[in-house]
Write a protein that holds these residues in place. Structure first.
Motif, PDB file in Angstrom:
ATOM      1  N   ASP A  27      14.999  18.409  48.670  1.00  0.00           N
ATOM      2  CA  ASP A  27      15.135  19.377  47.577  1.00  0.00           C
ATOM      3  C   ASP A  27      14.645  18.814  46.240  1.00  0.00           C
ATOM      4  O   ASP A  27      14.457  19.583  45.287  1.00  0.00           O
ATOM      5  CB  ASP A  27      16.600  19.803  47.427  1.00  0.00           C
ATOM      6  N   PHE A  28      14.436  17.487  46.170  1.00  0.00           N
ATOM      7  CA  PHE A  28      13.993  16.838  44.935  1.00  0.00           C
ATOM      8  C   PHE A  28      12.849  15.867  45.251  1.00  0.00           C
ATOM      9  O   PHE A  28      12.965  14.662  45.037  1.00  0.00           O
ATOM     10  CB  PHE A  28      15.155  16.089  44.271  1.00  0.00           C
ATOM     11  N   PRO A  31      20.196  20.009  28.490  1.00  0.00           N
ATOM     12  CA  PRO A  31      19.107  20.170  27.517  1.00  0.00           C
ATOM     13  C   PRO A  31      18.510  18.834  27.061  1.00  0.00           C
ATOM     14  O   PRO A  31      17.288  18.732  26.859  1.00  0.00           O
ATOM     15  CB  PRO A  31      19.783  20.901  26.353  1.00  0.00           C
ATOM     16  N   SER A  32      19.348  17.813  26.930  1.00  0.00           N
ATOM     17  CA  SER A  32      18.847  16.496  26.548  1.00  0.00           C
ATOM     18  C   SER A  32      17.979  15.899  27.644  1.00  0.00           C
ATOM     19  O   SER A  32      16.917  15.321  27.374  1.00  0.00           O
ATOM     20  CB  SER A  32      20.017  15.560  26.237  1.00  0.00           C
ATOM     21  N   LEU A  33      18.415  16.049  28.887  1.00  0.00           N
ATOM     22  CA  LEU A  33      17.619  15.541  30.010  1.00  0.00           C
ATOM     23  C   LEU A  33      16.264  16.237  30.079  1.00  0.00           C
ATOM     24  O   LEU A  33      15.221  15.592  30.251  1.00  0.00           O
ATOM     25  CB  LEU A  33      18.382  15.751  31.323  1.00  0.00           C
ATOM     26  N   LEU A  76      13.732  16.639  37.820  1.00  0.00           N
ATOM     27  CA  LEU A  76      14.086  15.336  37.280  1.00  0.00           C
ATOM     28  C   LEU A  76      15.387  15.388  36.495  1.00  0.00           C
ATOM     29  O   LEU A  76      16.161  14.419  36.484  1.00  0.00           O
ATOM     30  CB  LEU A  76      12.949  14.800  36.408  1.00  0.00           C
ATOM     31  N   ALA A  77      15.638  16.497  35.832  1.00  0.00           N
ATOM     32  CA  ALA A  77      16.912  16.657  35.121  1.00  0.00           C
ATOM     33  C   ALA A  77      18.055  16.936  36.093  1.00  0.00           C
ATOM     34  O   ALA A  77      19.109  16.286  36.041  1.00  0.00           O
ATOM     35  CB  ALA A  77      16.799  17.777  34.097  1.00  0.00           C
ATOM     36  N   ASP A  78      17.834  17.865  36.994  1.00  0.00           N
ATOM     37  CA  ASP A  78      18.923  18.333  37.849  1.00  0.00           C
ATOM     38  C   ASP A  78      19.283  17.343  38.949  1.00  0.00           C
ATOM     39  O   ASP A  78      20.363  17.463  39.556  1.00  0.00           O
ATOM     40  CB  ASP A  78      18.557  19.681  38.470  1.00  0.00           C
ATOM     41  N   ARG A  79      18.435  16.344  39.206  1.00  0.00           N
ATOM     42  CA  ARG A  79      18.782  15.357  40.224  1.00  0.00           C
ATOM     43  C   ARG A  79      20.051  14.595  39.861  1.00  0.00           C
ATOM     44  O   ARG A  79      20.701  14.011  40.736  1.00  0.00           O
ATOM     45  CB  ARG A  79      17.631  14.377  40.428  1.00  0.00           C
TER      46      ARG A  79
END
Length: 259
Positions: free
Chosen positions: A36-37, A128-130, A149-152
């Motif tokens: 998924d990533f 938001p920062s990621l 990359l953020a949600d991982r």
């Protein structure tokens, strides 16, 4: 390997495997895949835990990672001597990045920092920062890749208790952050980042002090630092001790930072 390092090794192995959608066990290690990533290199890699010739490891990376559709290659050697011996072969195979990574275990002394400025963040508050940080690193990447990359970061919750720690401005912008993972009496603090315009104000020390306070009841507290980076020396001043070194070899589809 002493008791503390054995527990760190077990933590890292179980933590990584819990986040994978597929684990391919090998006679000399294992491969981690996160379908998924796929753009997350840390979640799609080979881990070498026993002696094997470098050519076999390289061919297996092509077979397993390539077979999963990954364009990058990432192979981690947990034994420092084996990693050093493998380095020439990986360089010849086009692996342009060779990182030495040091596991540092906290010696137990106090770390003083302004913990009052640190707060636990929800992922929604941190996201938001990621997204902004990854977009700055990869301005030309598709939005879907940046979101991966953020949600991982959410994957960590599959293998440990997670606390997202941050320092925010009065307006609510996250300017410094880190992630604390805890499992079975072992705690790892990683991804400590302060935005360049806000460095030199004690934010990182405050975050580290908060992470150590939150994990005070754990038996082993550690982090991983680049062997050649300046943070390693800074961590030493705060009571972290060099314990063991690993090697990571990366081959990227284009010249770009690790991700």
């Amino acid at each position: 390997m002493d008791g503390a390092l054995g527990r760190v090794a077990r933590f890292e192995r179980e933590f990584a495997r819990a986040q994978a959608t597929e684990v391919v066990d090998l006679p000399w290690g294992y491969a981690l895949l996160q379908h998924d990533f796929p753009v997350s290199w840390a979640h799609n890699r080979l881990v070498v835990t026993a002696p094997v010739d470098a050519e076999t490891a390289i061919a297996t990376a092509d077979l397993v990672l390539g077979g999963a559709g990954c364009r990058h290659r990432l192979v981690t050697y947990l034994d420092a001597a084996e990693g050093e011996r493998a380095a020439p072969a990986f360089a010849a195979a086009g692996y342009g990045t060779h990182e030495r990574l040091v596991t540092m275990v906290h010696g137990g002394g106090p770390v003083h920092g302004d913990r009052a400025r640190v707060e636990a963040l929800t992922f929604a508050e941190l996201r938001p920062s990621l997204l902004a940080d990854w977009r700055a690193d990869f301005p030309d990447d598709p939005e879907a890749d940046i979101e991966q990359l953020a949600d991982r970061s959410l994957l960590a919750g599959r293998g440990a208790e997670v606390a997202f720690l941050g320092v925010r401005t009065p307006a609510g912008r996250v300017v410094a952050r880190g992630e604390l993972y805890r499992r079975d009496g072992v705690a790892q603090f990683e991804n400590l980042i302060t935005h360049p315009a806000h460095r030199g104000r004690g934010h990182a020390r405050a975050l580290l002090a908060e992470a150590l306070a939150r994990s005070a009841g754990d038996d082993v507290r550690f982090l991983v630092a680049e062997a050649t980076g300046w943070p390693r020396g800074w961590y030493r001043t705060l009571g972290y001790l060099d314990r063991v070194e690993a090697h990571a070899f990366q081959r990227t589809p284009a010249a770009c930072p690790s991700r």
